[in-house]
Design a protein around this motif. Structure first.
Motif, mmCIF file in Angstrom:
data_model
loop_
_atom_site.group_PDB
_atom_site.id
_atom_site.type_symbol
_atom_site.label_atom_id
_atom_site.label_comp_id
_atom_site.label_asym_id
_atom_site.label_seq_id
_atom_site.Cartn_x
_atom_site.Cartn_y
_atom_site.Cartn_z
ATOM 1 N N ALA A 105 0.978 -1.207 -0.080
ATOM 2 C CA ALA A 105 0.191 0.066 0.002
ATOM 3 C C ALA A 105 0.934 1.332 -0.070
ATOM 4 O O ALA A 105 2.069 1.304 0.335
ATOM 5 N N PRO A 106 0.421 2.473 -0.305
ATOM 6 C CA PRO A 106 0.803 3.840 -0.533
ATOM 7 C C PRO A 106 1.598 4.132 0.844
ATOM 8 O O PRO A 106 1.023 3.931 1.835
ATOM 9 N N HIS A 107 3.055 4.466 0.814
ATOM 10 C CA HIS A 107 3.709 4.434 1.938
ATOM 11 C C HIS A 107 5.106 5.266 1.695
ATOM 12 O O HIS A 107 5.276 5.491 0.465
ATOM 13 N N THR A 108 5.924 5.742 2.576
ATOM 14 C CA THR A 108 6.960 6.562 2.363
ATOM 15 C C THR A 108 8.057 6.000 3.200
ATOM 16 O O THR A 108 7.659 5.103 4.107
ATOM 17 N N HIS A 109 9.435 6.333 2.835
ATOM 18 C CA HIS A 109 10.568 5.981 3.706
ATOM 19 C C HIS A 109 11.057 7.415 3.866
ATOM 20 O O HIS A 109 11.780 7.842 2.921
ATOM 21 N N PRO A 110 10.963 7.825 5.126
ATOM 22 C CA PRO A 110 11.518 9.297 5.476
ATOM 23 C C PRO A 110 13.075 9.302 5.488
ATOM 24 O O PRO A 110 13.309 10.451 5.438
ATOM 25 N N ARG A 111 13.771 8.332 5.380
ATOM 26 C CA ARG A 111 15.065 8.551 5.613
ATOM 27 C C ARG A 111 15.786 7.814 4.436
ATOM 28 O O ARG A 111 17.046 7.702 4.514
ATOM 29 N N ALA A 112 15.319 7.366 3.270
ATOM 30 C CA ALA A 112 15.948 6.736 2.246
ATOM 31 C C ALA A 112 15.240 6.857 0.959
ATOM 32 O O ALA A 112 14.088 6.621 0.831
ATOM 33 N N THR A 113 16.140 6.744 -0.090
ATOM 34 C CA THR A 113 15.652 6.556 -1.332
ATOM 35 C C THR A 113 15.567 4.737 -1.641
ATOM 36 O O THR A 113 16.486 4.074 -1.180
ATOM 37 N N GLU A 114 14.650 4.323 -2.353
ATOM 38 C CA GLU A 114 14.667 2.844 -2.810
ATOM 39 C C GLU A 114 14.854 2.584 -4.170
ATOM 40 O O GLU A 114 14.216 3.077 -5.009
ATOM 41 N N ASP A 145 13.096 -6.053 -14.123
ATOM 42 C CA ASP A 145 12.967 -4.558 -14.208
ATOM 43 C C ASP A 145 13.652 -3.784 -12.846
ATOM 44 O O ASP A 145 13.385 -4.504 -12.014
ATOM 45 N N VAL A 146 13.955 -2.815 -13.178
ATOM 46 C CA VAL A 146 14.360 -2.006 -11.704
ATOM 47 C C VAL A 146 13.739 -0.653 -11.940
ATOM 48 O O VAL A 146 13.612 0.159 -12.927
ATOM 49 N N PHE A 147 13.402 -0.227 -10.779
ATOM 50 C CA PHE A 147 12.761 1.230 -10.579
ATOM 51 C C PHE A 147 13.202 1.914 -9.316
ATOM 52 O O PHE A 147 13.535 1.080 -8.407
ATOM 53 N N VAL A 148 12.961 3.321 -9.361
ATOM 54 C CA VAL A 148 13.647 3.992 -8.122
ATOM 55 C C VAL A 148 12.352 4.859 -7.718
ATOM 56 O O VAL A 148 11.706 5.424 -8.328
ATOM 57 N N PHE A 149 12.233 4.757 -6.408
ATOM 58 C CA PHE A 149 11.402 5.373 -5.444
ATOM 59 C C PHE A 149 12.412 6.741 -4.627
ATOM 60 O O PHE A 149 12.824 6.222 -3.864
ATOM 61 N N PRO A 150 12.184 7.903 -5.018
ATOM 62 C CA PRO A 150 13.008 8.814 -4.531
ATOM 63 C C PRO A 150 12.651 9.069 -2.676
ATOM 64 O O PRO A 150 11.529 8.918 -2.480
ATOM 65 N N ILE A 151 13.804 9.480 -2.051
ATOM 66 C CA ILE A 151 13.399 9.607 -0.717
ATOM 67 C C ILE A 151 12.325 10.446 -0.359
ATOM 68 O O ILE A 151 11.937 11.470 -0.918
ATOM 69 N N GLY A 152 11.332 9.836 0.508
ATOM 70 C CA GLY A 152 10.351 10.576 1.215
ATOM 71 C C GLY A 152 8.969 10.617 0.433
ATOM 72 O O GLY A 152 7.900 11.227 0.935
ATOM 73 N N ALA A 170 16.451 -2.268 -2.349
ATOM 74 C CA ALA A 170 17.604 -1.768 -1.656
ATOM 75 C C ALA A 170 17.390 -0.324 -1.335
ATOM 76 O O ALA A 170 16.656 0.447 -1.914
ATOM 77 N N LEU A 171 17.728 0.142 0.026
ATOM 78 C CA LEU A 171 17.495 1.310 0.578
ATOM 79 C C LEU A 171 18.736 2.233 1.243
ATOM 80 O O LEU A 171 19.654 1.416 1.706
#
Length: 215
Positions: A105-114, A145-152, A170-171
């Motif tokens: 589900a929709p979420h964030t990682h406040p301290r990391a890019t994934e 395939d690889v995708f990036v989720f920017p921090i926050g 990987a974070l």
């Protein structure tokens, strides 16, 4: 002279941003001392002479996570809580399992890019840019395939294939943190006032109260 000062100022700013999150360690490693009650930004180091191979080891990532929940997904984290030797190293990872139509589900990682890699299956993934645009950037990923989720930024993944799916994330933090949007908004303790959420989401108060009982 003014040009040199401007250049030095820009360089100083860039370096300050680069080291704003988790600075590089000043020793070979800093294995977490879970017995210490000292509070600091990170974990206390134990005596490096006491370090063992087990401080840098985790077993079990080959095992599927238990996806028998209402979302149909399971995240198996491997961060500083599982590997004490990750302390100060600024990295972690996770395995994510999905049933058919399972959702992380929709979420964030406040301290990391994934950076996210699909091992099996077909996943629809995406993230939403910040205000004021709030633009959805999404793609359907296949195996490899690889995708990036920017921090926050708010992001999600959903299995759109007919079989189970597996991914590795990987974070860029030893402790990236997770803010699940629904849990944060409707499951806070103590709860956010229903009148606040009713106005914010423009829904009936009964809907808000129902969601608060779920989360």
């Amino acid at each position: 002279m003014a040009t040199h000062i401007l250049l030095l100022s820009i360089l100083a700013f860039c370096f300050s941003v680069a080291f704003a999150f988790e600075p590089s360690p000043l020793q070979d490693f800093c294995v977490t001392d879970f017995t210490s009650s000292t509070l600091l930004n990170g974990k206390v180091c134990k005596d490096p002479k006491l370090a063992q191979a087990s401080d840098f080891f985790f077993s079990g990532l080959h095992l599927p996570g238990n996806t028998s929940n209402f979302l149909g997904s399971k995240v198996t984290p491997v961060n500083v809580a599982q590997i004490p030797g990750l302390n100060t190293l600024g990295i972690s990872m996770a395995r994510v399992d999905y049933t058919p139509w399972g959702l992380n589900a929709p979420h964030t990682h406040p301290r990391a890019t994934e950076i996210f890699t699909v091992l099996e299956g077909t996943l629809h993934v995406g993230f939403v840019t910040s205000n004021p645009d709030n633009r959805l950037i999404s793609k359907v990923l296949q195996k490899g395939d690889v995708f990036v989720f920017p921090i926050g930024l708010v992001h999600f993944q959903r299995n759109v294939g007919h079989g189970n799916a597996v991914a590795i994330a990987a974070l860029s933090s030893q402790n990236p943190g997770v803010n699940s949007i629904a849990n944060v908004v409707f499951g806070s303790n103590p709860p956010i006032g229903a009148d606040i959420l009713t106005k914010a989401f423009q829904v009936d108060k009964n809907v808000v109260e129902r969601l608060q009982t779920i989360f």
